[in-house]
Design an enzyme around this catalytic site. Structure first.
Site, mmCIF file in Angstrom:
data_model
loop_
_atom_site.group_PDB
_atom_site.id
_atom_site.type_symbol
_atom_site.label_atom_id
_atom_site.label_comp_id
_atom_site.label_asym_id
_atom_site.label_seq_id
_atom_site.Cartn_x
_atom_site.Cartn_y
_atom_site.Cartn_z
ATOM 1 N N HIS A 270 0.830 -1.200 0.000
ATOM 2 C CA HIS A 270 0.000 0.000 0.000
ATOM 3 C C HIS A 270 0.871 1.259 0.000
ATOM 4 C CE1 HIS A 270 -3.437 -2.539 0.381
ATOM 5 N NE2 HIS A 270 -3.120 -2.948 1.594
ATOM 6 N N ASP A 321 -5.174 -8.289 -3.209
ATOM 7 C CA ASP A 321 -5.445 -8.056 -1.791
ATOM 8 C C ASP A 321 -6.730 -8.731 -1.312
ATOM 9 O OD1 ASP A 321 -5.507 -7.075 0.786
ATOM 10 O OD2 ASP A 321 -5.283 -4.984 0.244
#
Length: 455
Positions: A270, A321
């Protein structure tokens, strides 16, 4: 060893699209020779457009079963943190048999869309009551079994998860299945080492600076064999950044970089909320930024600072994810579109030497994903895995198209899946858009979801 080969009218080699290429691989699934300027032989397997398969560098496989189930507004403002509470409640019910069925479904879908490798950020370790299974690595081994069943290559990353927040706050009761110490993680790595092969790598993932201390990260880093990958969630949400500042006086990326541990073995997942100095620091470290645009969009995380990171020479890859999407095309498209929306401009992911946005994104994501996986993937080159995608050259979007326009068209024109066939380690696992074990895998998943939805 016996050899196999494929003739590609156009193959995406490290130097770019190349005409008339014959790819050879051995029985172990490694590419052995790349012939350029080859002549096609009668009767041999041929394809028009062949590319290296993509690495999905960040996966929580069990969350595939939640996709679409959290899109109802609550009475108060929804956020990543309210979504996380729902995810915890869901995670408390999944059995070993169910996680294998879910992971197999996910990996099959990823293969059909063009991923040939996955990095599994695995933190669902303990039994439902919080005790260890008789085999401590039971859940991780089930996920690896799903990867083996589908054919996808996997980097298994057992997650160090000791605390609920900064300042060593005790874990919540609904986090009991995640609980691990440094000794637990090293034991899991030891138990999983027998699984290692050309298709399976084992690394470690400190969950985040909220859930693992700097002292623990140092200990794991020192104990882990050289070259094994390390992944960590970092700076995903502003609340996390603020909490880190309050607890340590430093921002998460700043704090981690100051340890001096971050190098090419690391993937910083991220890294959404960065200062200019942190952007420069990640790029200089040689680590990979793991960008997961569909999940970051779904959870309202924010935008990665892509232009400054590219300018600094930073390495990046993509991951799905939470698996609201299983498509590398969608991840890359929204990586670019997010930047266009943020900056009110166009053609952001490019450079002076590569102005084709699709090619820039695909090539950099291949390189970053391969590095994050710790495996010999991401290139059609001798010594690398024979992981290959064959695109559907009969689809209207690609029919008669010059190779130089293929990636731009595939990524930015339409939503049809243009992946026709997929080879992993030289074995064809997807043929004409369908996985070779699709019916069996889907049936097991349907039965699993019938049970979970009844909870």
């Amino acid at each position: 060893m016996s050899q196999q080969s494929l003739f590609a009218a156009n193959a995406y080699l490290p130097q770019g699209w190349t005409k008339n290429v014959r790819l050879h691989w051995d029985a172990a699934g490694a590419l052995t020779d790349i012939e350029i300027g080859a002549q096609v032989h009668a009767g041999e397997t041929q394809a028009e457009f062949v590319l290296p398969g993509m690495t999905n560098l960040h996966s929580h496989a069990f969350q595939r079963a939640m996709a679409g189930m959290t899109e109802m507004a609550g009475e108060s403002k929804d956020s990543f943190w309210t979504w996380r509470d729902l995810m915890y409640r869901y995670a408390l019910h999944i059995t070993p048999e169910q996680i294998q069925a879910i992971a197999a479904q996910l990996y099959m879908e990823c293969l059909r869309q063009g991923y040939t490798s996955v990095c599994e950020f695995h933190y669902l370790h303990r039994a439902i009551d919080g005790r260890w299974y008789a085999r401590p690595a039971e859940m991780a081994q089930r996920v690896i079994a799903a990867a083996t069943q589908t054919g996808i290559g996997i980097t298994m990353l057992p997650v160090l998860y000791s605390y609920a927040d900064f300042n060593a706050q005790a874990l919540r009761e609904d986090q009991r299945r995640f609980k691990t110490s440094v000794d637990d993680i090293l034991r899991l790595v030891e138990n999983l080492d027998a699984e290692r092969s050309a298709q399976v790598e084992i690394g470690v993932a400190p969950h985040s600076l909220r859930a693992a201390s700097i002292a623990q990260i140092r200990e794991v880093y020192a104990a882990l064999s050289a070259q094994r990958p390390l992944h960590i969630h970092i700076a995903e949400q502003t609340k996390e950044v603020d909490a880190c500042l309050a607890a340590t006086g430093k921002r998460p990326v700043e704090l981690l970089l100051e340890t001096g541990l971050v190098d090419q073995r690391w993937c910083l997942v991220h890294a959404t909320h960065l200062t200019k100095a942190e952007v420069q620091g990640i790029a200089a470290s040689g680590a990979v930024a793991g960008i997961c645009t569909t999940t970051e969009g779904n959870l309202g995380d924010g935008f990665f600072d892509l232009p400054d990171y590219i300018a600094a020479g930073g390495r990046f890859g993509i991951g799905s994810d939470s698996h609201v999407s299983q498509s590398p095309v969608e991840e890359l498209r929204w990586l670019e579109y997010g930047q266009r929306l943020r900056l009110q401009g166009r053609n952001i992911a490019s450079s002076a030497t590569q102005r084709q946005v699709g090619d820039f994104l695909w090539q950099h994501a291949l390189q970053g994903g391969a590095q994050a996986s710790g495996r010999q993937v991401g290139q059609l080159a001798s010594g690398y895995r024979a992981d290959m995608l064959i695109l559907d050259d009969q689809h209207p979007n690609l029919a008669g198209l010059a190779s130089s326009a293929v990636l731009n068209t595939w990524i930015f024109a339409g939503n049809d899946n243009l992946v026709r066939d997929v080879y992993v380690a030289g074995k064809r696992v997807v043929q004409e858009g369908r996985h070779v074990e699709q019916s069996e895998i889907q049936q097991a998943y349907v039965e699993c979801m019938r049970s979970l939805r009844a909870l």
